[in-house]
Design a protein around this motif. Structure first.
Motif, PDB file in Angstrom:
ATOM      1  N   ARG B  73      46.644   2.896  10.650  1.00  0.00           N
ATOM      2  CA  ARG B  73      48.301   3.161  11.393  1.00  0.00           C
ATOM      3  C   ARG B  73      48.348   1.960  12.316  1.00  0.00           C
ATOM      4  O   ARG B  73      49.467   1.294  12.566  1.00  0.00           O
ATOM      5  N   LYS B  74      47.317   1.562  13.125  1.00  0.00           N
ATOM      6  CA  LYS B  74      47.501   0.233  14.255  1.00  0.00           C
ATOM      7  C   LYS B  74      47.861  -1.050  13.181  1.00  0.00           C
ATOM      8  O   LYS B  74      48.584  -1.725  13.690  1.00  0.00           O
ATOM      9  N   ALA B  75      47.212  -1.175  11.835  1.00  0.00           N
ATOM     10  CA  ALA B  75      47.597  -2.337  11.247  1.00  0.00           C
ATOM     11  C   ALA B  75      49.014  -2.243  10.594  1.00  0.00           C
ATOM     12  O   ALA B  75      49.601  -3.104  10.627  1.00  0.00           O
ATOM     13  N   LEU B  76      49.336  -0.881  10.365  1.00  0.00           N
ATOM     14  CA  LEU B  76      50.741  -0.812   9.852  1.00  0.00           C
ATOM     15  C   LEU B  76      51.712  -0.978  10.929  1.00  0.00           C
ATOM     16  O   LEU B  76      53.047  -1.653  10.808  1.00  0.00           O
ATOM     17  N   GLY B  77      51.262  -0.841  12.084  1.00  0.00           N
ATOM     18  CA  GLY B  77      52.077  -0.749  13.141  1.00  0.00           C
ATOM     19  C   GLY B  77      52.491  -2.501  13.360  1.00  0.00           C
ATOM     20  O   GLY B  77      53.370  -2.802  14.110  1.00  0.00           O
ATOM     21  N   MET B  78      51.283  -3.046  13.237  1.00  0.00           N
ATOM     22  CA  MET B  78      51.405  -4.687  13.594  1.00  0.00           C
ATOM     23  C   MET B  78      52.373  -5.341  12.372  1.00  0.00           C
ATOM     24  O   MET B  78      52.833  -6.340  12.358  1.00  0.00           O
ATOM     25  N   GLY B  79      52.569  -4.590  11.145  1.00  0.00           N
ATOM     26  CA  GLY B  79      53.425  -5.045  10.196  1.00  0.00           C
ATOM     27  C   GLY B  79      52.887  -4.777   8.729  1.00  0.00           C
ATOM     28  O   GLY B  79      53.791  -4.952   7.848  1.00  0.00           O
ATOM     29  N   ALA B  80      52.031  -4.096   8.449  1.00  0.00           N
ATOM     30  CA  ALA B  80      51.348  -4.121   6.930  1.00  0.00           C
ATOM     31  C   ALA B  80      52.095  -2.968   6.251  1.00  0.00           C
ATOM     32  O   ALA B  80      53.051  -2.390   7.251  1.00  0.00           O
ATOM     33  N   ASP B  81      52.240  -2.990   5.018  1.00  0.00           N
ATOM     34  CA  ASP B  81      53.237  -2.351   4.266  1.00  0.00           C
ATOM     35  C   ASP B  81      52.636  -0.967   4.037  1.00  0.00           C
ATOM     36  O   ASP B  81      53.540   0.023   4.024  1.00  0.00           O
ATOM     37  N   ARG B  82      51.351  -0.889   3.659  1.00  0.00           N
ATOM     38  CA  ARG B  82      50.856   0.393   3.410  1.00  0.00           C
ATOM     39  C   ARG B  82      49.385   0.505   3.504  1.00  0.00           C
ATOM     40  O   ARG B  82      48.680  -0.566   3.545  1.00  0.00           O
ATOM     41  N   GLY B  83      48.956   1.558   3.471  1.00  0.00           N
ATOM     42  CA  GLY B  83      47.322   1.735   3.653  1.00  0.00           C
ATOM     43  C   GLY B  83      46.628   2.750   2.826  1.00  0.00           C
ATOM     44  O   GLY B  83      47.512   3.484   2.187  1.00  0.00           O
ATOM     45  N   VAL B  84      45.445   2.397   2.808  1.00  0.00           N
ATOM     46  CA  VAL B  84      44.640   3.349   1.618  1.00  0.00           C
ATOM     47  C   VAL B  84      43.304   3.695   2.492  1.00  0.00           C
ATOM     48  O   VAL B  84      42.533   2.711   3.026  1.00  0.00           O
ATOM     49  N   ALA B 194      57.873   2.638  13.214  1.00  0.00           N
ATOM     50  CA  ALA B 194      57.877   2.328  11.752  1.00  0.00           C
ATOM     51  C   ALA B 194      56.639   2.928  10.991  1.00  0.00           C
ATOM     52  O   ALA B 194      56.626   3.308   9.978  1.00  0.00           O
ATOM     53  N   ALA B 195      55.480   2.793  11.635  1.00  0.00           N
ATOM     54  CA  ALA B 195      54.101   2.844  10.703  1.00  0.00           C
ATOM     55  C   ALA B 195      53.927   4.209  10.738  1.00  0.00           C
ATOM     56  O   ALA B 195      53.314   4.444   9.691  1.00  0.00           O
ATOM     57  N   LYS B 196      54.303   5.293  11.369  1.00  0.00           N
ATOM     58  CA  LYS B 196      54.410   6.480  11.149  1.00  0.00           C
ATOM     59  C   LYS B 196      54.838   6.968   9.991  1.00  0.00           C
ATOM     60  O   LYS B 196      54.705   8.030   9.197  1.00  0.00           O
ATOM     61  N   LYS B 197      56.023   6.053   9.204  1.00  0.00           N
ATOM     62  CA  LYS B 197      56.540   6.642   8.130  1.00  0.00           C
ATOM     63  C   LYS B 197      56.366   5.785   6.841  1.00  0.00           C
ATOM     64  O   LYS B 197      56.541   5.834   5.755  1.00  0.00           O
ATOM     65  N   LYS B 198      55.195   4.684   7.271  1.00  0.00           N
ATOM     66  CA  LYS B 198      54.584   3.924   5.963  1.00  0.00           C
ATOM     67  C   LYS B 198      53.576   4.673   5.178  1.00  0.00           C
ATOM     68  O   LYS B 198      52.891   5.509   5.669  1.00  0.00           O
TER      69      LYS B 198
END
Ligand SMILES: Cc1cc2nc3c(=O)[nH]c(=O)nc-3n(C[C@H](O)[C@H](O)[C@H](O)COP(=O)(O)OP(=O)(O)OC[C@H]3O[C@@H](n4cnc5c(N)ncnc54)[C@H](O)[C@@H]3O)c2cc1C
Ligand SMILES: Nc1ncnc2c1ncn2[C@@H]1O[C@H](COP(=O)(O)O)[C@@H](O)[C@H]1O
Lengths: 329, 250
Positions: B73-84, B194-198
Motif C-alpha cells: 500500500r505504501k508503494a501504491l501510495g507513492m503512485g504504483a498502479d497495483r500490487g500482488v 487513492a492507494a486504498k482503492k487500487k
C-alpha cells in the motif's frame, strides 16, 4: 576429498587482491576436507594467463585460463556461464567468489545456473561433508547471522579481507578453457570500464579512511579532509550521504547503509553527526576518531577518540601533527 | 512501459534489536517495518520512467506475510498502479527459494522492465534479482547507480571498486537498483487515499526449495564506549600520542 574452485577476479589485465583471497579460502576449504585440489579460474583478454604464477603461490594447484579478445572489460554472462559449466563438469564441492562488485554480480548467476543456493558475504566459513556454515553480517551490520548452506556445490561470496593470504605454493598448472558461450551472443554488453582517476587506494582496501560530513559547510572545504588523508599517506576519502546528495563528493564515496562498507584500521569522521545509516558502513573499523563541535553528536558514542571542537581549527593542526609524526618515524 | 518492482517488507534498522529465545530471530516486540531502502528507490525509478515516457503500468510484488500488504500500500501510495502479495508465513533467508516464487509470478506478466533492490536491508544477500533473472531467462544488470531507458534499450552504470562500469542491454530486462538512481518520494495524502482503492491481489507463494537457512543470530560484540579526549586544537597532541602508542595506527 573434494576439489574447490576459486574465481580469480581481475580488472584491466591485473589480478585484484580479492582473487588471492578467494584462492586462500579455497585452499583452506580443500585442506579441511581431505586435501583436494584448488582450481583458480581466471577470465580476461589474451595475456591474462600470465598472472597464473601469483595464484599458484597463494595455493592454486591448477589455473583455468579463459582468454578471449572480447573479455577485456569483463562480460558477466560469459564469465557466469563459463564458471557454472566448469563447476558442473569438474564436480567441485564448492566455489568461492569475492563479495566485490564483480563477485556479487556473478555468484548469484552461477548458483542459479547450477540450481543451488548461495551463501553471501561471509566473514568466516567452515566446510564439512554435507554442509557449509559461515557468518554473515546482516541487518546493515547490526546482526551477525550464522548460516547453514546445504547442497553441492556450495557457492559462496567472501567479504574482502575475511581471509588472509599466505604463501602456500602449489604447481599452478595452467589449463586453457574456452568461454562456455560465444561472447558475441551476450545480451548485456560492458561498453567501458573507466577508472575514476581518483586516489589509487580503494575505500574498501585503504588502511585509513578519512570521511567528511555536512559540518564542512561547502564542497571546497573538503580540501581539509583530503589534506588530512594525504598526511596519513595510506588513506582514502569517504563522505556521508548528506554530502554526496549535495553533489560535494562523488556518490561512490558514500559510506553507510546504502553506500560502501568499510572496516579500516583507522576511521576519522570529520563534521559527521553519526546517523545510524552512516554508522552501518563504518562501525566495524578498528579505531574510530571523531571531530565534531557538538559534544552530544551520536558519533561520540562510538568514537574511541573524540575531539570536541571546530573542525576548521582542529583539522589543520591534526594534519600538521600527523605529517610530523610520520616524518619522525 | 510495463514495469514490475519487487519490494520487501523489512524491519526498520533504526531500532535496538534483541534476539528472541529461539536464537534465530529478532524479538518481534522491538520491531517496526518498512519497505527495504533500495526497493523504495526502485519504485521511485519506475514511477519516474513512466511519468517521463508516457503511459504505462507499475506493478509492485512482495513475498511475505499478510502484513506485507502495508508495504505494498505504501508503494501504491507513492503512485504504483497495483500490487500482488505472494503470501507465506515469513520469507525464507534463501534467495533462490524466493526467486522461484517471484519468477512464477513475473513469467507471463509481459513486463518490459523488472526492478529489484540491490540488496534487502535484512538479508544483505544481494541475490534475489540476478537469480530471478536467470529463472526468467532475461538479461540482468545488477547494482546500477545510473539507469536510462530509451527505444527498447537500456544503459546503466555500475560502481566498481575505484572504477565505473558502463553497460548496455536490450529490454525486457531485470535491473537491480543501487544508491544513485532515485530517492523515494513520500506518499502524498491524496496518494494514500487513492492507494486504498487500487487493486491488491493475494496469492499463495510458490517458493522453491530452501537450502540456505539461519543457524543462529547474534548481536555484534559491543564496541567499548566512546571517549572524548579533549577539546579543540589543544587536544591534538594527545590524539596523536594515542594513535601512536595505544592504537598503534600511526
Ligand atoms: C534510507 C536512507 C539511507 C541512508 N543511507 C546513508 C548512508 O549510506 N550513508 C550516510 O552517511 N547517510 C545515509 N543516510 C542519511 C543519514 O540519515 C544522515 O542524514 C547523514 O548521514 C547525515 O550526514 P552528516 O553527518 O554529514 O550531516 P549532519 O547530520 O547534518 O551532521 C553534521 C555534523 O557536523 C557537525 N559540525 C557542523 N559544523 C561543524 C564544525 N565547524 N566543526 C565540527 N563539527 C561541525 C555538526 O555538529 C553535526 O554533528 C540515509 C538516510 C536514509 C533515510
Ligand atoms: N520477500 C521478497 N518479496 C519481494 N521482493 C523481494 C523479497 N526478497 C527479496 N526481494 C527483492 O530482491 C532484492 C534483493 O534481496 P536479497 O537478495 O535478499 O538481498 C530486494 O531488494 C527486493 O527487491
Amino acid at each position: 576429498m573434494a576439489n574447490i574452485l576459486a574465481f580469480a577476479e581481475s580488472r584491466g589485465g591485473e589480478l585484484r587482491k580479492v582473487a588471492l583471497e578467494a584462492v586462500a579460502a579455497a585452499r583452506q576449504a580443500a585442506d579441511a576436507t581431505g586435501g583436494g585440489e584448488v582450481h583458480a579460474m581466471l577470465v580476461g583478454a589474451p595475456g591474462i594467463g600470465a598472472k597464473a604464477p601469483q595464484l599458484a603461490k597463494a595455493g592454486a594447484d591448477v589455473v583455468l585460463v579463459v582468454e578471449h579478445p572480447a573479455l577485456g572489460n569483463g562480460n558477466p554472462e560469459v564469465a557466469a556461464a563459463t564458471a557454472a559449466a566448469r563447476i558442473k563438469a569438474g564436480g567441485y564441492r564448492a566455489a568461492f567468489f569475492a563479495a566485490s562488485a564483480q563477485g556479487k554480480d556473478l555468484a548469484p548467476r552461477v548458483a542459479a545456473a547450477l540450481g543451488v543456493s548461495l551463501a553471501s558475504d561471509l566473514t568466516s566459513f567452515a566446510l564439512s561433508g554435507d554442509a557449509l556454515t559461515g557468518t554473515h553480517p546482516t541487518h546493515t551490520g547490526k546482526i551477525i547471522t550464522t548460516i547453514l548452506l546445504t547442497g553441492s556445490p556450495a557457492i559462496v561470496t567472501l567479504r574482502p579481507g575475511a581471509v588472509r593470504v599466505t604463501d602456500q605454493p602449489r604447481a599452478g598448472k595452467v589449463e586453457a578453457l574456452s568461454p562456455a558461450i560465444d561472447p558475441a551472443s551476450a545480451k548485456v554488453v560492458v561498453t567501458s570500464v573507466g577508472s575514476r582517476g581518483e586516489a589509487k587506494l580503494d575505500l574498501g582496501e585503504a588502511p585509513v579512511v578519512v570521511s567528511g560530513g555536512r559540518g564542512l559547510k561547502e564542497a571546497a572545504n573538503f580540501k581539509l579532509v583530503e589534506d588530512l588523508a594525504a598526511a596519513f599517506g595510506n588513506a582514502a576519502v569517504g563522505a556521508t550521504r548528506a554530502v554526496t546528495d549535495d553533489g560535494w563528493r562523488d556518490p561512490s564515496t558514500q559510506i553507510g547503509q546504502t553506500g560502501r562498507l568499510v572496516s579500516p584500521d583507522l576511521y576519522v569522521a570529520v563534521g559527521i553527526s553519526g546517523a545510524v545509516q552512516h554508522l552501518a558502513g563504518m562501525r566495524t573499523s578498528r579505531v574510530i576518531v571523531a571531530i565534531n563541535r557538538d559534544k552530544d553528536a551520536p558519533i561520540f558514542k562510538l568514537a574511541d577518540y573524540g575531539i570536541v571542537g571546530d573542525l576548521f581549527e582542529v583539522v589543520p593542526v591534526l594534519t600538521e601533527a600527523v605529517r610530523k609524526a610520520r616524518a619522525g618515524n | 512501459m510495463k514495469i514490475a518492482v519487487c519490494i520487501k517488507r523489512v524491519p526498520d534498522m533504526d531500532v535496538r534489536f534483541s534476539i528472541a529465545p529461539d536464537g534465530k530471530s529478532l524479538t518481534p516486540g522491538d520491531l517496526k517495518y518498512d519497505i527495504s531502502d533500495f526497493d523504495g528507490y526502485a519504485v521511485e525509478a519506475a514511477l519516474q520512467f513512466n511519468e517521463k515516457q508516457g503511459p504505462g503500468e507499475v506493478v509492485v510484488i512482495s513475498l511475505g506475510p499478510d502484513a506485507a500488504q502495508e508495504t505494498i500500500r505504501k508503494a501504491l501510495g507513492m503512485g504504483a498502479d497495483r500490487g500482488v502479495l505472494l503470501k507465506c508465513d515469513a520469507p525464507p533467508f534463501d534467495g533462490a527459494a524466493i526467486a522461484q516464487a517471484l519468477a512464477a509470478e513475473l513469467k507471463d506478466g509481459g513486463y518490459d522492465l523488472i526492478l529489484f533492490g540491490r540488496a534487502a536491508n535484512d538479508t544483505g544477500n544481494q541475490s534475489v534479482g540476478p537469480m530471478t533473472a536467470h529463472v526468467l531467462g532475461l538479461p540482468c544488470v545488477s547494482a546500477v547507480s545510473k539507469l536510462d531507458i530509451a527505444g527498447g534499450k537500456g544503459s546503466a552504470e555500475r560502481q566498481l571498486e575505484g572504477a565505473v562500469e558502463s553497460l548496455e542491454f536490450p529490454l525486457p530486462a531485470v535491473v537491480t537498483i543501487d544508491e544513485g538512481v532515485a530517492r523515494p518520494r513520500l506518499p502524498s495524502l491524496k496518494g494514500i487515499m487513492a492507494a486504498k482503492k487500487k487493486p491488491l491481489e493475494v496469492k499463495p507463494a510458490q517458493l522453491g526449495s530452501v537450502r540456505l537457512t539461519i543457524e543462529k543470530i547474534e548481536l555484534p560484540a559491543d564496541r567499548p564506549p566512546g571517549r572524548i579526549i579533549g577539546e579543540g586544537p589543544a587536544a591534538v597532541p594527545e590524539l596523536v600520542r594515542l594513535l601512536q602508542d595505544e592504537a598503534k595506527v600511526l
